[in-house]
Design a protein around this motif. Structure first.
Motif, mmCIF file in Angstrom:
data_model
loop_
_atom_site.group_PDB
_atom_site.id
_atom_site.type_symbol
_atom_site.label_atom_id
_atom_site.label_comp_id
_atom_site.label_asym_id
_atom_site.label_seq_id
_atom_site.Cartn_x
_atom_site.Cartn_y
_atom_site.Cartn_z
ATOM 1 N N ALA A 20 9.215 -1.688 -4.351
ATOM 2 C CA ALA A 20 9.117 -3.152 -4.324
ATOM 3 C C ALA A 20 9.685 -3.781 -5.602
ATOM 4 O O ALA A 20 10.326 -4.834 -5.556
ATOM 5 C CB ALA A 20 7.662 -3.570 -4.130
ATOM 6 N N ILE A 21 9.455 -3.135 -6.761
ATOM 7 C CA ILE A 21 9.984 -3.655 -8.025
ATOM 8 C C ILE A 21 11.506 -3.676 -7.997
ATOM 9 O O ILE A 21 12.146 -4.665 -8.387
ATOM 10 C CB ILE A 21 9.490 -2.797 -9.215
ATOM 11 N N THR A 22 12.112 -2.566 -7.537
ATOM 12 C CA THR A 22 13.578 -2.475 -7.467
ATOM 13 C C THR A 22 14.147 -3.545 -6.549
ATOM 14 O O THR A 22 15.171 -4.162 -6.852
ATOM 15 C CB THR A 22 14.010 -1.079 -6.975
ATOM 16 N N VAL A 23 13.480 -3.770 -5.410
ATOM 17 C CA VAL A 23 13.937 -4.788 -4.461
ATOM 18 C C VAL A 23 13.903 -6.177 -5.094
ATOM 19 O O VAL A 23 14.861 -6.952 -4.999
ATOM 20 C CB VAL A 23 13.073 -4.766 -3.180
ATOM 21 N N GLU A 24 12.791 -6.495 -5.775
ATOM 22 C CA GLU A 24 12.656 -7.812 -6.406
ATOM 23 C C GLU A 24 13.651 -7.973 -7.563
ATOM 24 O O GLU A 24 14.225 -9.053 -7.751
ATOM 25 C CB GLU A 24 11.222 -8.011 -6.903
ATOM 26 N N ILE A 118 1.452 -5.015 -9.952
ATOM 27 C CA ILE A 118 0.009 -4.754 -9.821
ATOM 28 C C ILE A 118 -0.345 -4.310 -8.403
ATOM 29 O O ILE A 118 -1.508 -4.178 -8.059
ATOM 30 C CB ILE A 118 -0.847 -5.981 -10.210
ATOM 31 N N SER A 119 0.692 -4.056 -7.596
ATOM 32 C CA SER A 119 0.436 -3.515 -6.259
ATOM 33 C C SER A 119 -0.109 -2.096 -6.396
ATOM 34 O O SER A 119 0.215 -1.378 -7.339
ATOM 35 C CB SER A 119 1.729 -3.499 -5.432
ATOM 36 N N PRO A 120 -0.954 -1.673 -5.474
ATOM 37 C CA PRO A 120 -1.619 -0.375 -5.589
ATOM 38 C C PRO A 120 -0.669 0.802 -5.600
ATOM 39 O O PRO A 120 -0.980 1.840 -6.173
ATOM 40 C CB PRO A 120 -2.528 -0.325 -4.360
ATOM 41 N N GLY A 121 0.493 0.664 -4.964
ATOM 42 C CA GLY A 121 1.446 1.778 -4.981
ATOM 43 C C GLY A 121 1.790 2.164 -6.404
ATOM 44 O O GLY A 121 1.844 3.347 -6.750
ATOM 45 N N PHE A 193 7.112 -3.333 2.873
ATOM 46 C CA PHE A 193 6.194 -2.687 1.934
ATOM 47 C C PHE A 193 4.777 -3.223 2.115
ATOM 48 O O PHE A 193 3.800 -2.467 2.028
ATOM 49 C CB PHE A 193 6.653 -2.926 0.488
ATOM 50 N N ALA A 194 4.651 -4.517 2.387
ATOM 51 C CA ALA A 194 3.329 -5.115 2.622
ATOM 52 C C ALA A 194 2.665 -4.481 3.846
ATOM 53 O O ALA A 194 1.466 -4.192 3.838
ATOM 54 C CB ALA A 194 3.464 -6.624 2.814
#
Length: 209
Positions: A20-24, A118-121, A193-194
């Motif tokens: 998700a970080i890479t996507v954002e 801060i996502s649990p992944g 991802f969500a």
């Protein structure tokens, strides 16, 4: 120094898989350039550094408790749904082509990085997987702990700079419509991802009950 460089490679390996970080980061880098993509990465690294500090003080064991982790999956899903929806809804807004003046604030991109990180992944990985490596080095030699942590953070930073450098070069060849559709794809991936986080939340609730 060999220990440091070994864990720089580990940091690179950690950052390589698309998350998700890479996507954002990619989305912000395409829409607003290198600095805003990097702001997302810095937001993520802020959480990483915070977790390293928690691990060094022993507080990470609290984050490892199922009763703490389970709601984090749901909270992370909500954050990613929001970011994904916002990406799709505003795909044609705040697009700055190469050479144009950026109007979006640096802090706004940084905040998005914090929300994704801060996502649990991300938290589960640091606490349950990487936490073992850090804890072992901390037990053996406190100085080793910080060398390992610095090496991994350096590796993640190198990945972010390399990725965003490629994006900065690529966006010069893209027009506004192409960036819009790439932003929609990024938003769809964040929603995906969500969905995964919601699935993990349901599975962990079943195990807990």
């Amino acid at each position: 120094m060999s220990l440091y460089f070994a864990y720089v490679m580990v940091g690179l390996a950690i950052a390589m898989p698309v998350g998700a970080i890479t996507v954002e980061m990619t989305k912000q880098g395409l829409k607003n350039g290198f600095i805003h993509g990097w702001a997302v990465g810095l937001g993520g690294m802020t959480i990483d550094i915070t977790l390293i500090i928690l691990l060094s003080t022993g507080l990470a064991s609290i984050l490892a408790l199922p009763i703490i982790q389970i709601p984090m999956w749901l909270i992370g899903a909500v954050f990613l749904l929001y970011l994904g929806y916002d990406s799709i809804k505003n795909a044609d807004k705040d697009i700055t082509l190469s050479g144009e003046r950026v109007t979006k604030s640096f802090f706004s991109s940084y905040k998005n990085g914090l929300l994704v990180a801060i996502s649990p992944g991300n938290l589960v990985f640091w606490v349950n997987v990487f936490g073992v490596v850090l804890a072992k080095n901390y037990a053996n030699d406190e100085s080793h702990f910080f060398i390992v942590a610095l090496g991994i953070l350096s590796g993640i930073l190198l990945h972010d700079i390399g990725l965003l450098s490629i994006i900065s070069i690529t966006r010069k060849a893209l027009n506004r419509n192409m960036i819009k559709w790439l932003t929609i794809v990024s938003g769809t991936l964040l929603i995906g991802f969500a969905g995964y986080f919601i699935y993990e939340f349901i599975q962990n609730v079943k195990l807990f009950l």
